[in-house]
Design a protein around this motif. Structure first.
Motif, mmCIF file in Angstrom:
data_model
loop_
_atom_site.group_PDB
_atom_site.id
_atom_site.type_symbol
_atom_site.label_atom_id
_atom_site.label_comp_id
_atom_site.label_asym_id
_atom_site.label_seq_id
_atom_site.Cartn_x
_atom_site.Cartn_y
_atom_site.Cartn_z
ATOM 1 N N GLY A 275 22.375 0.526 -23.376
ATOM 2 C CA GLY A 275 23.801 0.861 -23.240
ATOM 3 C C GLY A 275 23.873 2.265 -22.761
ATOM 4 O O GLY A 275 23.116 2.847 -21.881
ATOM 5 N N ASP A 276 24.961 3.159 -23.398
ATOM 6 C CA ASP A 276 25.395 4.230 -22.980
ATOM 7 C C ASP A 276 24.418 5.274 -23.464
ATOM 8 O O ASP A 276 24.322 5.448 -24.665
ATOM 9 N N LEU A 277 23.369 5.881 -22.542
ATOM 10 C CA LEU A 277 22.371 6.855 -23.103
ATOM 11 C C LEU A 277 23.057 8.125 -23.890
ATOM 12 O O LEU A 277 22.545 8.791 -24.845
ATOM 13 N N ALA A 278 24.219 8.664 -23.138
ATOM 14 C CA ALA A 278 24.979 9.775 -23.773
ATOM 15 C C ALA A 278 25.347 9.589 -25.219
ATOM 16 O O ALA A 278 25.183 10.538 -26.107
ATOM 17 N N ALA A 279 25.972 8.323 -25.436
ATOM 18 C CA ALA A 279 26.512 7.711 -26.764
ATOM 19 C C ALA A 279 25.315 7.817 -27.759
ATOM 20 O O ALA A 279 25.436 8.313 -28.940
ATOM 21 N N GLU A 280 24.200 7.443 -27.215
ATOM 22 C CA GLU A 280 23.105 7.325 -28.061
ATOM 23 C C GLU A 280 22.625 8.569 -28.296
ATOM 24 O O GLU A 280 22.147 8.644 -29.607
ATOM 25 N N ARG A 281 22.230 9.280 -27.684
ATOM 26 C CA ARG A 281 21.815 10.680 -27.703
ATOM 27 C C ARG A 281 22.640 11.331 -28.609
ATOM 28 O O ARG A 281 22.237 12.379 -29.626
#
Length: 356
Positions: A265-271
């Motif tokens: 999914g969204d790597l920025a949100a996971e980070r």
């Protein structure tokens, strides 16, 4: 900045496509491979100058680095023993070794299904499941018949014209009537078990009891409607909707459906989620929920007020009981502290006398 012509860009791209890159990749440090997981770890540090900032140069460097590592991984895969799948015309398949790294899983493992009552009984008695055919050869009818049920092999013993008298039985006893009676008992026992199973299933999804007409609350009506909807074969998916009812079909237990985040999914949100979790773990001060703290304080104050009110009522009741127990206190209508009126019998012949 000099202008770049489109023809030059297309010519450069065509020239790169005409010159394929070599499959031989040279690395200062060898890569660590886990062929079971198709994983390659590159210990070589990337060029820091080329990866600074964001632009086409950085993207091209990352693509080149990924291409070289994938090329090394593919070369290692070609060294594994391979075979043809589905015959000589099938694709070439390589046998992967056992994984060396234990990769964590995002979702929890599924819970094992609880054993049924029959499985528990079979484990207790040591009964093992054996696969048996449903058809057997009937020597009397000279044909294949069912093992159980209607028109089974061997016929129904209760309908036979001859019955063997077992050893030790009463010779005057009617064995055919005994077989028919045993069959009726088995049929009645099976029917009772079937009704028990239906009652157990209906008890699990039974509608809550409703009050008489005019006293149903909103929660009771909603719960009854939800249970009635999920009682259908489609779990309410094709039932007509009521006014102001959500489009999503309700679940059996009425709770919220668990939703998991996608794996890719969204790597920025996971980070951001991982950093927020680490920030909360490293923080020495506990996270304070203002709303929860205020609600807790209000509940404590309400409980103290209710306890004080109950204590006052208990004291008032004790005071009233003490006043009733006093001897000089009467419930008459005279003045406070005055003499109590007493009823006296009349003197003289005014009263009735009993005859001697």
């Amino acid at each position: 900045m000099a202008a770049v012509r489109v023809e030059e860009v297309l010519a450069a791209a065509a020239q790169e496509q005409q010159q394929p890159r070599s499959v031989q990749v040279e690395k200062e440090l060898e890569l660590e491979f886990d062929l079971g997981n198709l994983l390659a770890l590159d210990p070589n540090p990337p060029p820091a100058a080329a990866l600074r900032g964001a632009g086409p140069r950085r993207e091209s460097q990352l693509r080149a680095l990924a291409r070289d590592n994938v090329q090394l991984l593919a070369a290692r895969l070609w060294e594994l023993p391979a075979e043809r799948a589905d015959g000589a015309a099938g694709p070439l398949v390589a046998r992967l070794p056992e994984p060396a790294f234990r990769l964590p899983r995002e979702k929890p493992p599924p819970r094992p299904r609880p054993p049924t009552r029959w499985e528990q009984f079979a484990r207790l008695k040591g009964i093992r499941r054996r696969k048996r055919t449903s058809l057997v050869w009937d020597e009397q009818a000279k044909e294949w018949r069912r093992r159980w049920g209607y028109r089974r092999a061997g016929g129904d013993p209760a309908r036979a014209w001859l019955a063997e008298v077992p050893a030790g039985a009463d010779p005057e006893e009617d064995q055919l009537a005994k077989l028919r009676r045993a069959k009726r008992e088995r049929v009645a026992r099976n029917e009772l078990n079937r009704l028990r199973n239906l009652a157990r299933a209906h008890r699990a999804a039974a509608a809550p009891p409703l009050h008489p007409t005019g006293h149903q609350s909103r929660q009771e009506l909603g719960l009854a409607a939800r249970v009635a909807r999920v009682s259908t074969a489609s779990l309410g998916r094709f039932q007509p909707r009521l006014p102001k009812e959500p489009a999503e079909p309700p679940s059996r237990d009425g709770g919220k459906k668990r939703r998991f985040q996608p794996l890719l999914g969204d790597l920025a949100a996971e980070r951001g989620r991982q950093l927020e979790l680490l920030r909360g773990m490293n923080s020495k001060k506990p996270a304070l929920d203002i709303t929860r703290a205020v609600n807790k304080q209000l509940r404590e104050e309400d409980a103290e007020a209710a306890a004080a009110k109950g204590k006052k009522r208990a004291q008032r009741g004790k005071r009233g009981r003490r006043q009733q127990q006093r001897p000089g206190k009467r419930s008459g209508g005279g003045k406070k502290g005055g003499p109590a009126r007493r009823q006296q019998r009349p003197v003289g012949g005014g009263g009735r006398r009993k005859k001697a």
